[in-house]
Design a protein around this motif. Structure first.
Motif, mmCIF file in Angstrom:
data_model
loop_
_atom_site.group_PDB
_atom_site.id
_atom_site.type_symbol
_atom_site.label_atom_id
_atom_site.label_comp_id
_atom_site.label_asym_id
_atom_site.label_seq_id
_atom_site.Cartn_x
_atom_site.Cartn_y
_atom_site.Cartn_z
ATOM 1 N N ALA A 56 0.902 -1.216 -0.117
ATOM 2 C CA ALA A 56 -0.163 0.035 -0.062
ATOM 3 C C ALA A 56 0.799 1.453 0.071
ATOM 4 N N LYS A 57 1.963 1.151 0.349
ATOM 5 C CA LYS A 57 2.867 2.160 0.743
ATOM 6 C C LYS A 57 2.935 3.261 -0.701
ATOM 7 N N GLY A 58 2.814 4.331 -0.258
ATOM 8 C CA GLY A 58 2.886 5.608 -1.376
ATOM 9 C C GLY A 58 1.571 5.756 -2.229
ATOM 10 N N THR A 59 0.315 4.638 -2.035
ATOM 11 C CA THR A 59 -0.587 4.963 -2.731
ATOM 12 C C THR A 59 -1.932 4.825 -1.619
ATOM 13 N N ILE A 60 -2.110 4.132 -0.667
ATOM 14 C CA ILE A 60 -2.970 3.899 0.025
ATOM 15 C C ILE A 60 -2.558 4.136 1.556
ATOM 16 N N ARG A 61 -3.362 4.879 2.286
ATOM 17 C CA ARG A 61 -3.015 4.971 3.767
ATOM 18 C C ARG A 61 -3.330 3.544 4.546
ATOM 19 N N PHE A 62 -2.495 2.962 4.872
ATOM 20 C CA PHE A 62 -2.915 1.471 5.640
ATOM 21 C C PHE A 62 -2.725 1.602 6.999
ATOM 22 N N ARG A 63 -3.920 1.349 7.528
ATOM 23 C CA ARG A 63 -3.992 1.307 9.107
ATOM 24 C C ARG A 63 -4.850 0.014 9.730
ATOM 25 N N ILE A 64 -4.488 -0.262 10.772
ATOM 26 C CA ILE A 64 -4.928 -1.107 11.547
ATOM 27 C C ILE A 64 -5.641 -0.744 13.012
ATOM 28 N N GLU A 76 3.208 -6.107 19.066
ATOM 29 C CA GLU A 76 3.922 -5.262 19.462
ATOM 30 C C GLU A 76 5.429 -5.925 20.071
ATOM 31 N N LEU A 77 5.039 -7.183 20.414
ATOM 32 C CA LEU A 77 6.293 -7.955 20.880
ATOM 33 C C LEU A 77 7.387 -8.350 19.741
ATOM 34 N N THR A 78 6.765 -8.306 18.359
ATOM 35 C CA THR A 78 7.728 -8.549 17.122
ATOM 36 C C THR A 78 7.889 -7.169 16.647
ATOM 37 N N GLY A 79 7.601 -6.189 17.055
ATOM 38 C CA GLY A 79 8.223 -5.004 16.723
ATOM 39 C C GLY A 79 7.175 -4.458 15.357
ATOM 40 N N MET A 80 6.095 -5.031 15.172
ATOM 41 C CA MET A 80 5.214 -4.692 14.098
ATOM 42 C C MET A 80 4.621 -3.145 14.294
ATOM 43 N N THR A 81 4.430 -3.090 15.677
ATOM 44 C CA THR A 81 3.836 -1.709 15.971
ATOM 45 C C THR A 81 4.451 -0.698 15.350
ATOM 46 N N ASP A 82 6.030 -0.645 15.333
ATOM 47 C CA ASP A 82 6.856 0.421 15.026
ATOM 48 C C ASP A 82 6.511 0.788 13.473
ATOM 49 N N GLU A 83 6.135 -0.486 12.701
ATOM 50 C CA GLU A 83 6.263 -0.370 11.115
ATOM 51 C C GLU A 83 5.035 0.141 10.712
ATOM 52 N N ILE A 84 3.842 -0.287 11.278
ATOM 53 C CA ILE A 84 2.565 -0.142 10.951
ATOM 54 C C ILE A 84 1.759 0.950 11.842
ATOM 55 N N SER A 85 0.677 1.699 11.208
ATOM 56 C CA SER A 85 -0.022 2.485 12.184
ATOM 57 C C SER A 85 -1.197 2.049 12.496
ATOM 58 N N ILE A 86 -0.912 1.717 14.118
ATOM 59 C CA ILE A 86 -2.078 0.782 14.675
ATOM 60 C C ILE A 86 -2.753 1.622 15.806
ATOM 61 N N PHE A 87 -4.008 1.831 15.670
ATOM 62 C CA PHE A 87 -5.091 2.572 16.395
ATOM 63 C C PHE A 87 -5.908 1.894 17.390
ATOM 64 N N PRO A 88 -6.082 2.252 18.566
ATOM 65 C CA PRO A 88 -7.023 1.486 19.373
ATOM 66 C C PRO A 88 -8.369 1.609 19.161
ATOM 67 N N THR A 89 -8.957 2.594 18.414
ATOM 68 C CA THR A 89 -10.282 2.929 17.942
ATOM 69 C C THR A 89 -10.480 3.046 16.470
ATOM 70 N N ARG A 90 -11.707 2.813 15.956
ATOM 71 C CA ARG A 90 -11.745 3.093 14.508
ATOM 72 C C ARG A 90 -11.807 4.377 14.135
ATOM 73 N N ASP A 91 -12.535 5.104 15.024
ATOM 74 C CA ASP A 91 -12.480 6.766 14.893
ATOM 75 C C ASP A 91 -11.184 7.241 14.858
ATOM 76 N N GLU A 92 -10.248 7.037 15.508
ATOM 77 C CA GLU A 92 -8.912 7.764 15.696
ATOM 78 C C GLU A 92 -8.109 7.187 14.360
ATOM 79 N N ALA A 93 -8.469 6.040 13.881
ATOM 80 C CA ALA A 93 -7.943 5.215 12.568
ATOM 81 C C ALA A 93 -8.306 6.156 11.513
#
Lengths: 97, 141
Positions: A56-64, A76-93
């Protein structure tokens, strides 16, 4: 917005990839994958999410959307939270810049 | 459904032992059986969740990598309570080839770090006959 529910493991991860790819083909500005209803997330599922994020990079904002021990903690344990934008709620995403 | 639980007479009280073909479709059932067992032996909800995911990752690793050159192999899943040391021990054994993690642009190779993050102690023992992953969680005092 893509809602995912149930268990994402070695057997079901390919299905998740197909659903996300189908959503990306619509070329949305932002794609939010909501994992709030997911109660098991294995590394096979994380690999799919990372792959889609890279695609998605560069074309779509990909959020979880993810919170809690079943989904957020493994990412978090695998460091994925540093790579992808992860939000606690839909509204915030949806509203974050 | 028979998940591959061995004859109950051969499995000591309080222990868990499954032997199944190493295929992805078998793992969900084993994961659910592990969750029930971990709760029964007294692990907390958080440790049960960690045990289930770490054990799943070890089994998934076997399914994906151990038998790549063969059509099918077996996987042993064992759960034991070590009351002397006050801990729960889970082992996942395959009889194939150990393959060191390969670099893949951050896509794969998350299974082993995940196992290490979810257990207090874990060891991987590769031999010519196969590989055993051993993982420990403390029992509540």
């Amino acid at each position: 917005m893509l809602n995912v529910a149930g268990e994402i493991d070695l057997a079901t991860a390919p299905q998740l990839g197909e659903s996300i790819n189908a959503a990306m083909e619509q070329r949305p500005e932002t794609l939010v994958v909501d994992l709030s209803q997911v109660d098991f997330l294995a590394s096979a599922g994380m690999a799919v999410l990372i792959g889609c994020h890279q695609q998605a990079k560069g074309t779509i904002r990909f959020r979880i959307v993810a919170t809690g021990s079943a989904t957020f903690r493994p990412m978090e344990l695998t460091g994925m939270t540093d790579e992808i934008s992860i939000f606690p709620t839909r509204d915030e995403a949806l509203t974050a810049d | 459904m028979n998940l591959g639980q061995l004859d109950p007479d051969d499995v000591p009280e309080g222990e868990l032992h499954f032997r199944v073909p190493a295929v992805a479709a078998r793992l969900a059932g084993l994961r659910h059986a592990l969750a029930v067992w971990a709760g029964r032996v007294g692990l907390s909800d958080a440790d049960t969740e960690a045990l289930v995911l770490a054990s799943y990752e070890a089994m998934a690793n076997t399914v994906e990598h151990a038998y790549r050159d063969q059509t099918q192999g077996l996987l042993d899943l064992r759960g034991e309570v070590d009351t002397e040391q006050g801990r729960v021990v889970v082992t996942v054994t395959d009889y194939g080839k150990w393959r060191p993690p390969q670099p893949s642009g951050g896509l794969r190779g998350r299974g082993l770090p995940l196992i290490q993050g979810l257990t207090s102690t874990s060891t991987i023992t590769p031999t010519t006959a196969g590989t055993t992953v051993t993982m420990f969680w403390p029992l509540p005092k």
